[in-house]
Design a protein around this motif. Structure first.
Motif: not given
Ligand code: ASP
Length: 471
Positions: A60-63, A186-192, A422-425, A430-433
């Motif tokens: 994940l570092v480079v992307p 960026n948001e997707v990578i942070l989810k990864m 913290v909570k998300e971790v 996964i966002d139900p919406e």
């Protein structure tokens, strides 16, 4: 009980268990070459799990650096401000490294480490050629950005991303949807990163069992004075000096900082790599501490590459140790030279395991110490590398926070919220919406009109949407 424990708790437990089991394997001789434990566990199961874990971080570092930095530059929106933040960060990094090495030299001289010890190098150490510092500077502009990315050349990637960001700003309005797209990526990578963090306890456990089993405990005992002094200097620098610097320059709560930075330190300790820890550092400073992505996306990868306080401390103490062992008196000018060289070496040291020792050859060559002396401490370097990397990365987080605070690029509600990020971790949320929307999207085909109405969070190019724990 394990299920209800917080992720940080789990990681810390995994760390203690990994260290304990590794030391047991080593101490009892279970890890002897060719035995079951050595072949199938230490070099089998644990080695594989550890490698998979480090690979998943490195993946994940480079992307992450590339995309988040483009977003970050667009978020700053002002090239002059970008220059100011860059300048401030560079000065802070060099300043803290110089303080670190000065502390190390002071402590090493005070204790007189190595005086009267009688050690003969067992193995000849052929100083590997340290990369010339000129190369570090001349490679900042990549002749081929794709190969820079493939090689993980951080400074080149940083340069290329900043240039793209500036150019996007110059294009202006028509590039708005491009920025929005990048922010989504960026948001997707942070989810990864979040997903991988959930696996951290197992990865950390495996890495530490392996590292501790392979440790030459006898050698560490023999060099106990040296190892202990490096450990004390590292702790003194991070927990005292850096915390004073944090308080003086930012007035932020040290207690909050130390609580939130723990995971970053454990990751750096287990992987011995500032680079592999970048995703975790970036996630922690933005989502847990409230630093805006526009600052962190630059300061974190930049720090992982050029800021090495822990490495400088190791270099300072090792220099004094070897000089004393060989009964070589270092004069004031040589001490100054050590400081200058170590600060420069820290720029040239890549944030990967073991490079600090290679760069030490450069310092030795400059002040005329026998390079084969490095062979004496090589056996314990793996262990010291773990400790110094934690301090290297911890320093990046401190400077990031100070710079962000001084520029008003911090969300204090996030900083002061103990549960932020913290909570998300814990929940692998996964966002139900979006789940609902995606099923509509898939039913109607990607180009269906619902796709246009996908729930969009805040995609203003301020790059601040990751702050807070609104998930
Ligand atoms: N392992 C260190 C780091 O990644 C560099 C070193 O001192 O060898 O920060």
């Amino acid at each position: 009980m394990w299920k209800r424990m917080s992720l940080t708790g789990k990681i810390l437990v995994a760390m203690v268990l990994g260290i304990t089991l590794g030391i047991i394997f080593n101490y009892t001789g279970l890890n002897a070459d060719g035995g079951f434990v050595n072949t199938y566990l230490v070099n089998g199961l644990f080695a594989i799990i550890g490698k998979l874990f480090v690979n998943s971080l490195k993946m994940l570092v480079v992307p992450l650096v590339f995309i988040s930095l483009i977003c970050g530059v667009c978020g700053i929106g002002d090239i002059r401000l970008l220059g100011r933040i860059g300048g401030k960060t560079f000065v802070m990094y060099m300043f803290t490294t110089a303080v670190a090495i000065a502390t190390a030299i002071g402590l090493g001289s005070l204790v007189g480490i190595g005086k009267g010890m009688d050690l003969v190098p067992e193995v000849g150490f052929e100083g590997k050629q340290a990369p010339p510092l000129m190369d570090v500077f001349s490679n900042i502009i990549p002749s081929n950005p794709i190969s820079a990315m493939a090689n993980g050349d951080m400074l080149s990637i940083i340069f290329f991303a900043i240039l793209i960001g500036i150019s996007i700003l110059m294009v202006g309005k028509p590039a708005k949807s491009l920025v929005q797209g990048l922010e989504l990526i960026n948001e997707v990578i942070l989810k990864m990163v979040t997903i991988i963090m959930n696996l951290a306890p197992y990865g950390v456990f495996a890495l530490l069992v392996k590292a501790m089993s392979d440790l030459g405990l006898d050698l560490i005992m023999q060099l106990m004075g040296y190892v202990a002094l490096v450990a004390v200097a590292l702790a003194l620098h991070f927990f005292v000096v850096m915390m004073v610097i944090l308080k003086v320059f930012s007035k932020l709560s040290v207690r909050v900082f130390l609580t939130k930075v723990r995971e970053v330190l454990v990751f750096a300790f287990s992987t011995s790599s500032s680079n592999a820890t970048i995703p975790i550092t970036l996630r922690t400073v933005t989502m847990r501490m409230g630093v805006k992505n526009s600052v962190a996306s630059f300061t974190v990868p930049f720090g992982a590459t050029i800021n090495m306080d822990g490495t400088a401390i190791m270099q300072g103490i090792t220099t004094i140790f070897i000089a004393n062992l060989y009964s070589i008196d270092l004069g004031l000018s040589q001490y100054v030279m050590v400081i200058v060289m170590s600060v420069l070496a820290s720029i040239g040291t890549a944030g990967v395991p073991g490079v600090g020792m290679i760069m030490l050859s450069m310092v030795f060559a400059q002040i005329g110490l026998p390079i084969e002396g490095i062979g004496l401490v090589l056996g314990v370097d793996r262990f010291i590398d773990m400790m110094r990397t934690a301090v290297n990365v911890g320093g990046d987080a401190v400077v990031t926070t100070i710079v962000a605070n001084s520029e008003g690029k911090m969300d204090m509600t996030v900083y002061n919220d103990p549960d932020a990020g913290v909570k998300e971790v814990f929940e692998g949320h996964i966002d139900p919406e979006s789940q609902q929307t995606f099923s509509t999207v898939f039913d109607d085909g990607l180009l269906g009109s619902e796709y246009q109405q996908m729930p969009q969070t805040d995609h203003s190019p301020s790059g601040t949407k990751h702050d807070g724990n609104k998930h």
